[in-house]
Structure formats: C-alpha cells, structure tokens
Design a protein around this motif. Sequence first.
Motif, PDB file in Angstrom:
ATOM      1  N   PRO A 180       0.827  -1.214   0.000  1.00 37.41           N
ATOM      2  CA  PRO A 180       0.000   0.000   0.000  1.00 37.41           C
ATOM      3  C   PRO A 180       0.857   1.257   0.000  1.00 37.41           C
ATOM      4  N   ARG A 181       0.490   2.203  -0.843  1.00 38.95           N
ATOM      5  CA  ARG A 181       1.194   3.475  -0.867  1.00 38.95           C
ATOM      6  C   ARG A 181       0.272   4.532  -1.449  1.00 38.95           C
ATOM      7  N   GLY A 182       0.620   5.783  -1.223  1.00 39.42           N
ATOM      8  CA  GLY A 182      -0.185   6.887  -1.734  1.00 39.42           C
ATOM      9  C   GLY A 182      -0.873   7.634  -0.602  1.00 39.42           C
ATOM     10  N   SER A 183      -1.944   8.326  -0.940  1.00 38.21           N
ATOM     11  CA  SER A 183      -2.699   9.127   0.026  1.00 38.21           C
ATOM     12  C   SER A 183      -4.094   8.549   0.204  1.00 38.21           C
ATOM     13  N   LEU A 184      -4.584   8.570   1.439  1.00 37.56           N
ATOM     14  CA  LEU A 184      -5.896   8.027   1.769  1.00 37.56           C
ATOM     15  C   LEU A 184      -6.688   9.095   2.507  1.00 37.56           C
ATOM     16  N   ALA A 185      -7.908   9.370   2.045  1.00 36.83           N
ATOM     17  CA  ALA A 185      -8.787  10.355   2.689  1.00 36.83           C
ATOM     18  C   ALA A 185      -9.923   9.621   3.381  1.00 36.83           C
ATOM     19  N   VAL A 186     -10.098   9.909   4.683  1.00 36.50           N
ATOM     20  CA  VAL A 186     -11.085   9.213   5.513  1.00 36.50           C
ATOM     21  C   VAL A 186     -11.952  10.245   6.211  1.00 36.50           C
ATOM     22  N   THR A 187     -13.254   9.968   6.317  1.00 39.19           N
ATOM     23  CA  THR A 187     -14.145  10.895   7.018  1.00 39.19           C
ATOM     24  C   THR A 187     -15.075  10.141   7.968  1.00 39.19           C
ATOM     25  N   ALA A 188     -15.385  10.792   9.080  1.00 37.77           N
ATOM     26  CA  ALA A 188     -16.328  10.277  10.079  1.00 37.77           C
ATOM     27  C   ALA A 188     -16.786  11.461  10.908  1.00 37.77           C
ATOM     28  N   SER A 189     -17.809  11.255  11.730  1.00 37.98           N
ATOM     29  CA  SER A 189     -18.239  12.314  12.641  1.00 37.98           C
ATOM     30  C   SER A 189     -17.152  12.549  13.694  1.00 37.98           C
ATOM     31  N   VAL A 190     -17.212  13.696  14.366  1.00 38.51           N
ATOM     32  CA  VAL A 190     -16.117  14.117  15.242  1.00 38.51           C
ATOM     33  C   VAL A 190     -15.846  13.111  16.355  1.00 38.51           C
ATOM     34  N   LEU A 191     -16.867  12.806  17.136  1.00 36.36           N
ATOM     35  CA  LEU A 191     -16.661  11.939  18.294  1.00 36.36           C
ATOM     36  C   LEU A 191     -16.362  10.503  17.879  1.00 36.36           C
ATOM     37  N   MET A 204     -13.321  11.651  -0.925  1.00 33.25           N
ATOM     38  CA  MET A 204     -13.037  10.719   0.165  1.00 33.25           C
ATOM     39  C   MET A 204     -12.843   9.295  -0.372  1.00 33.25           C
ATOM     40  N   ASP A 205     -11.928   8.575   0.222  1.00 32.71           N
ATOM     41  CA  ASP A 205     -11.751   7.157  -0.108  1.00 32.71           C
ATOM     42  C   ASP A 205     -12.626   6.270   0.770  1.00 32.71           C
ATOM     43  N   VAL A 206     -12.757   6.637   2.049  1.00 32.15           N
ATOM     44  CA  VAL A 206     -13.509   5.829   3.007  1.00 32.15           C
ATOM     45  C   VAL A 206     -14.328   6.756   3.894  1.00 32.15           C
ATOM     46  N   ALA A 207     -15.572   6.378   4.168  1.00 32.41           N
ATOM     47  CA  ALA A 207     -16.427   7.147   5.078  1.00 32.41           C
ATOM     48  C   ALA A 207     -17.135   6.179   6.019  1.00 32.41           C
ATOM     49  N   ILE A 208     -17.359   6.629   7.247  1.00 37.12           N
ATOM     50  CA  ILE A 208     -18.139   5.844   8.203  1.00 37.12           C
ATOM     51  C   ILE A 208     -19.457   6.560   8.414  1.00 37.12           C
ATOM     52  N   ARG A 209     -20.560   5.844   8.223  1.00 34.66           N
ATOM     53  CA  ARG A 209     -21.891   6.424   8.322  1.00 34.66           C
ATOM     54  C   ARG A 209     -22.701   5.682   9.392  1.00 34.66           C
ATOM     55  N   ILE A 210     -23.440   6.459  10.173  1.00 32.87           N
ATOM     56  CA  ILE A 210     -24.360   5.907  11.154  1.00 32.87           C
ATOM     57  C   ILE A 210     -25.778   6.229  10.703  1.00 32.87           C
ATOM     58  N   GLY A 211     -26.614   5.202  10.573  1.00 30.90           N
ATOM     59  CA  GLY A 211     -27.987   5.403  10.117  1.00 30.90           C
ATOM     60  C   GLY A 211     -28.259   4.640   8.845  1.00 30.90           C
ATOM     61  N   ILE A 253     -19.254   1.102   6.765  1.00 31.14           N
ATOM     62  CA  ILE A 253     -18.089   1.690   6.111  1.00 31.14           C
ATOM     63  C   ILE A 253     -18.432   1.826   4.640  1.00 31.14           C
ATOM     64  N   LEU A 254     -18.294   3.029   4.094  1.00 24.06           N
ATOM     65  CA  LEU A 254     -18.563   3.284   2.683  1.00 24.06           C
ATOM     66  C   LEU A 254     -17.254   3.528   1.936  1.00 24.06           C
ATOM     67  N   HIS A 255     -17.217   3.070   0.688  1.00 25.38           N
ATOM     68  CA  HIS A 255     -16.048   3.332  -0.146  1.00 25.38           C
ATOM     69  C   HIS A 255     -16.461   3.259  -1.607  1.00 25.38           C
ATOM     70  N   ARG A 256     -15.564   3.728  -2.469  1.00 24.22           N
ATOM     71  CA  ARG A 256     -15.878   3.813  -3.897  1.00 24.22           C
ATOM     72  C   ARG A 256     -15.203   2.728  -4.716  1.00 24.22           C
ATOM     73  N   GLU A 257     -14.526   1.813  -4.083  1.00 26.65           N
ATOM     74  CA  GLU A 257     -13.694   0.862  -4.804  1.00 26.65           C
ATOM     75  C   GLU A 257     -14.500  -0.046  -5.739  1.00 26.65           C
ATOM     76  N   GLY A 258     -13.900  -0.389  -6.868  1.00 28.86           N
ATOM     77  CA  GLY A 258     -14.498  -1.311  -7.821  1.00 28.86           C
ATOM     78  C   GLY A 258     -14.003  -2.721  -7.575  1.00 28.86           C
ATOM     79  N   LYS A 259     -14.012  -3.524  -8.612  1.00 29.56           N
ATOM     80  CA  LYS A 259     -13.718  -4.947  -8.422  1.00 29.56           C
ATOM     81  C   LYS A 259     -12.240  -5.216  -8.133  1.00 29.56           C
ATOM     82  N   PHE A 260     -11.346  -4.302  -8.565  1.00 28.64           N
ATOM     83  CA  PHE A 260      -9.929  -4.527  -8.282  1.00 28.64           C
ATOM     84  C   PHE A 260      -9.583  -4.076  -6.865  1.00 28.64           C
ATOM     85  N   GLY A 261      -9.963  -2.871  -6.514  1.00 29.37           N
ATOM     86  CA  GLY A 261      -9.720  -2.368  -5.170  1.00 29.37           C
ATOM     87  C   GLY A 261      -8.278  -1.978  -4.918  1.00 29.37           C
ATOM     88  N   ALA A 262      -8.032  -0.700  -4.722  1.00 27.05           N
ATOM     89  CA  ALA A 262      -6.683  -0.243  -4.427  1.00 27.05           C
ATOM     90  C   ALA A 262      -6.227  -0.824  -3.101  1.00 27.05           C
TER      91      ALA A 262
END
Length: 299
Positions: free
Chosen positions: A90-101, A139-146, A269-278
């Motif tokens: 694994p290499r490169g930059s990863l953007a992750v988002t979630a609520s503050v707490l 974003m590459d990865v997001a965490i969602r509640i609901g 956990i939400l992400h945009r990856e396709g069948k290969f997946g980075a």
Amino acid sequence: MDQIHLMKVFVAVGEEESFAAASRRIDLSPAAVTRAIAALEDELGVKLLARTTRNVRLTDAGKRYLDDTRNILASITEANEAAAGVNAAPRGSLAVTASVLFGRRFVMPVIVRYLQQYPGVDVAAYFLDRVVNVVDEGMDVAIRIGHLPDSSLQALRVGQVRRVMVASPAYLAAQGTPAHPADLLQHTVIAASGVTPRVDWKFGAAGDPTMVRMKPRLTVTSNDAAIAAAVGGLGVARLLSYQVGEELAAGQLSVILAEHEEAPLPVHILHREGKFGASKVRHFIDLLAAHLREHPHLG
C-alpha cells in the motif's frame, strides 16, 4: 485525440468549473484544454458544458457524463495498480471521514495503527459533524451511522448503535426517574443541537411511535458538551450509545426509558472501490472493520 486523455481533461474542467483552474490542475495550456473539450463534445455529439464570460457549468448531459467518467477512470487506475503489483505494498494518500466523536474514539486508533504498519501511505482524516459527499469531496472511506440512501457506493455493515436517554445517578436521585417519554416534560432537558430551540424526540417502534416535543433548558452544538452537562448532573440528554459508552461503564451516567427506544441504527463503512480495489483502501477497510466489529460499544 486519445479518449482517456479527453476524459481526464473533462473531469478536471467539470470538477473545477473553470478552464483556467483545470489548466493549472492538469498542467496543460488553456488552449489545449479548450481543444480537448471541443473534441470530446464533437465526438459525442452533445453539449457537456455551458460557457459564459464569467463561469462554466455542466449541462444535464455533462453531469451524467462526469459521474460515468469518474467511475471509468477510477476503474482504469485500479486495474493498472493491480497489474503493477501495487496491491502488495500500500502506498499513496488516503482520505477518511467520520463524525467528530466517532472519529476520535473509534477511527483514530485504527489510523495510527495503519500508518505504523504501512509507511508508504499518508492519511488525511476529516472528522466533521456533517455528511461529507464521498465523491464530490474526494473521500476514499467514510463511516456512516444510520440507514443509507440508494447509492453507487459500496457499503460494509460493521455494527449498530442506539439512541439512548441518559442522566447522572445524582440527577435521577434528586429529580426521579421518568417512567414514560411524556414524563420528560417535567425534567431538565439537554439538547445537542443548535438548529432549533424546540426538540421533537421520537420513541418506540416505527409502526407505533411516541413523539414528545420539548424546550431544552440547555442547547449545545457539540456532543461532548452535552455529555459533560449530563455527567455534571444538569439533566437528561439524548445521545447515541457509543458516545456515552465510557461514561455508562464508569457509572457516571445511567440509561433511562430503555423500553421506549427506537430500533438500533446500523453503522457502515462506505467506499468507492471497484472490483480490483486499491491496496491502500482494502487494507485500511480490513483493519477498520475488524476493530469496529469487535468493539463492545457497537454491538
């Protein structure tokens, strides 16, 4: 012209909504950007961009084509990375988002472990108490509640949380314990919201809900502040179970009206990856999913 090149130029213009900004972003001359867009529109036989002297905006066809083009380019990138063996390291930059707490308590420990394990990756963590648009905000990865709306994003369920009513033992000893949601009208209410001075709280099953409208004595704009006020004995607060897990375990807060709670809310956990997946995304999701699924506050 090369189709992939034209697509990359179009995505830059569409996202920047500016030929000049797109030119700087992809290091092409403004004239070359203009020629590429003209060639793409001629090839497709449709207008993708509406231009004025002041700005550039996507047409309806352009908006649809932008979404499709992003997905195509992402798939090409993933396929190239897989073929080149990037999946092994694994290499490169990863953007992750979630609520503050949630981000501070659950995601940050995983990010620290991930960065220690994979020195070739940099992480940008966006912990915000608003819904971040995964695609538009990169974003590459997001965490969602609901419960999730229909989406092209991939979703992996990793747990659930409850909306709970809490108060300190000292407050309940002094003011009594509510037996029914309507009893809250006789109690001091703490609201973790600055949107409205009145709060509608729904209880019970979806088919037979009970709605209670209250005017909070204290309204705050952060969950941390609401927790502190409840622990301090001011009154009753409604929060998500994971937000007060530590305080409940320590005996600083107690759950009330548990039999009137709504159904639990899923955590994904939400992400945009396709069948290969980075590789950088897959490895992070694997670590995060294992951590969240094992956590007692998300069961």
